[in-house]
Motif scaffolding. Sequence first.
Motif, mmCIF file in Angstrom:
data_model
loop_
_atom_site.group_PDB
_atom_site.id
_atom_site.type_symbol
_atom_site.label_atom_id
_atom_site.label_comp_id
_atom_site.label_asym_id
_atom_site.label_seq_id
_atom_site.Cartn_x
_atom_site.Cartn_y
_atom_site.Cartn_z
ATOM 1 N N LEU A 180 3.272 -1.016 3.767
ATOM 2 C CA LEU A 180 2.305 -0.296 4.602
ATOM 3 C C LEU A 180 1.464 -1.264 5.426
ATOM 4 N N GLY A 181 1.023 -2.352 4.805
ATOM 5 C CA GLY A 181 0.186 -3.315 5.508
ATOM 6 C C GLY A 181 0.910 -3.990 6.654
ATOM 7 N N ALA A 182 2.143 -4.406 6.416
ATOM 8 C CA ALA A 182 2.921 -5.062 7.479
ATOM 9 C C ALA A 182 3.172 -4.092 8.630
ATOM 10 N N GLY A 183 3.515 -2.854 8.293
ATOM 11 C CA GLY A 183 3.762 -1.872 9.336
ATOM 12 C C GLY A 183 2.526 -1.585 10.158
ATOM 13 N N VAL A 243 5.340 -11.264 3.339
ATOM 14 C CA VAL A 243 4.162 -11.107 4.208
ATOM 15 C C VAL A 243 3.218 -12.310 4.149
ATOM 16 N N GLY A 244 3.054 -12.920 2.985
ATOM 17 C CA GLY A 244 2.151 -14.067 2.886
ATOM 18 C C GLY A 244 2.676 -15.311 3.541
ATOM 19 N N ARG A 245 3.945 -15.289 3.944
ATOM 20 C CA ARG A 245 4.588 -16.464 4.530
ATOM 21 C C ARG A 245 4.807 -16.314 6.027
ATOM 22 N N VAL A 246 4.491 -15.151 6.566
ATOM 23 C CA VAL A 246 4.660 -14.904 7.999
ATOM 24 C C VAL A 246 3.292 -14.970 8.666
ATOM 25 N N PRO A 247 3.098 -15.851 9.625
ATOM 26 C CA PRO A 247 1.781 -15.994 10.279
ATOM 27 C C PRO A 247 1.263 -14.668 10.822
ATOM 28 N N GLY A 248 0.008 -14.366 10.515
ATOM 29 C CA GLY A 248 -0.609 -13.144 10.973
ATOM 30 C C GLY A 248 -0.508 -11.989 9.999
ATOM 31 N N TYR A 249 0.257 -12.177 8.925
ATOM 32 C CA TYR A 249 0.468 -11.094 7.962
ATOM 33 C C TYR A 249 -0.007 -11.472 6.556
ATOM 34 N N GLU A 250 -0.831 -12.516 6.476
ATOM 35 C CA GLU A 250 -1.288 -13.000 5.177
ATOM 36 C C GLU A 250 -2.109 -11.957 4.426
ATOM 37 N N HIS A 251 -2.766 -11.050 5.133
ATOM 38 C CA HIS A 251 -3.624 -10.048 4.496
ATOM 39 C C HIS A 251 -2.979 -8.663 4.475
ATOM 40 N N ALA A 252 -1.672 -8.626 4.622
ATOM 41 C CA ALA A 252 -0.983 -7.337 4.693
ATOM 42 C C ALA A 252 -1.146 -6.519 3.419
ATOM 43 N N VAL A 253 -1.119 -7.176 2.265
ATOM 44 C CA VAL A 253 -1.225 -6.427 1.012
ATOM 45 C C VAL A 253 -2.582 -5.743 0.906
#
Length: 414
Positions: A100-103, A65-75
Amino acid sequence: MADILDALRDRVLFVSYGGGHAASLAPVAKELERRGVPFSILGLTTAASYFARHSLEPLGMADLVGRVPGYEHAVKTGERLAAGQPRHGAVSATETAAYLGAGYIALERMYGAEEAQRRYDRFNRQSFRPLDFFDRLFAAVRPRVLVATNSPRSEQAALSAAGSAGIASLCLVDLYAAFEIEWCAAPGYADRVCVLNETIAERFRTRGADPAAVRVTGNPAFDRLGLLDRHTVRARHRAALGLRDGDRLIVWISQPEPQLHPFSGVRGDPSLPARIETELAQGFADASNVYLVMRLHPSEDRGPAVTGDRLRYGTASEPLDDLLCAADCVVTCSSTVGVEAGLLGIPVVQVMRSIFSRDLPLADMGYATAATGPEDLKARIVDAFATGLRDPARVGITFDAAGRVADEIAGLRR
């Protein structure tokens, strides 16, 4: 930071959610390992621990998630969602939060903040289909081949995103795909759709799947059955059970029956499994050579429904394969154990009174005889005794599904 994404680039990428579907993919990964084919595994939720137990090292959502643009704050988003929810012991808190955050972020990108919150409040993680996440992941790094199963949501999203990105893909259908066929048979969904047998292949073709894409490979999760010396195991376990020549053993494979079907909403009868046990016990009470073993599902929170001199309830410590090999007939409503028994050549009777029976129609699939009511259950079992055991090799059953799926992957890699 690029090293983890490099582990996906130009490789076969397996995506799996949950241990059940991971069981189908792990033997394929092992076969690719044997052939020297580079691959990576994205193991979501309990799939990660399954792969790890089988000496395969999966990546998790937290790694990506930290490496995919837009998902840096998923955790952080996921930590908020996870607060107060029960957590599975096999999944770390960080991995749960990342999933959960990515979804949820993908849900917001698909529907907007207000609608995403409404859907999540109603359906929780069942609302997820993280297509946006996989679109962005595959824009950053392209696997050579994407491999997943007919599992909904995450695996479905990964296969859809692969198709949009022009990445070759393979969908491994583990069993019957009663509901999943709706999307798995859609033209163009995957370059290869690998199924259990010809009956299911024809079902997919009838529903619109490209005939050239549908391949009969079997399910690699069942390849282990081919390693069993059925006759030796049968003799050993029947002796351990105290059975003599001429005795007949019925094995009942129970499952919970909920009040509502989770997909169709059809009402169920939670007392059904116990009632079937009563029918079996009463039906063979006067047959001095018939013995019964009742095998409850691990999630069934109940005690024995019946007692008897020639009847006992199995335990989780008793190897299931040994019990199947010892049986003269296996009875179930909708358990995949019925498929395993059928593949081993053990006669199977499917009780068609569960709300799940049509989801896995073992008789239609060629692995069982159907019993529609209490009045014909005993008759079908007696018929099974007369039929006897089959030799799997003589009826064309082989146990090399992992190799067949690996061959299909090799064709897509070219």
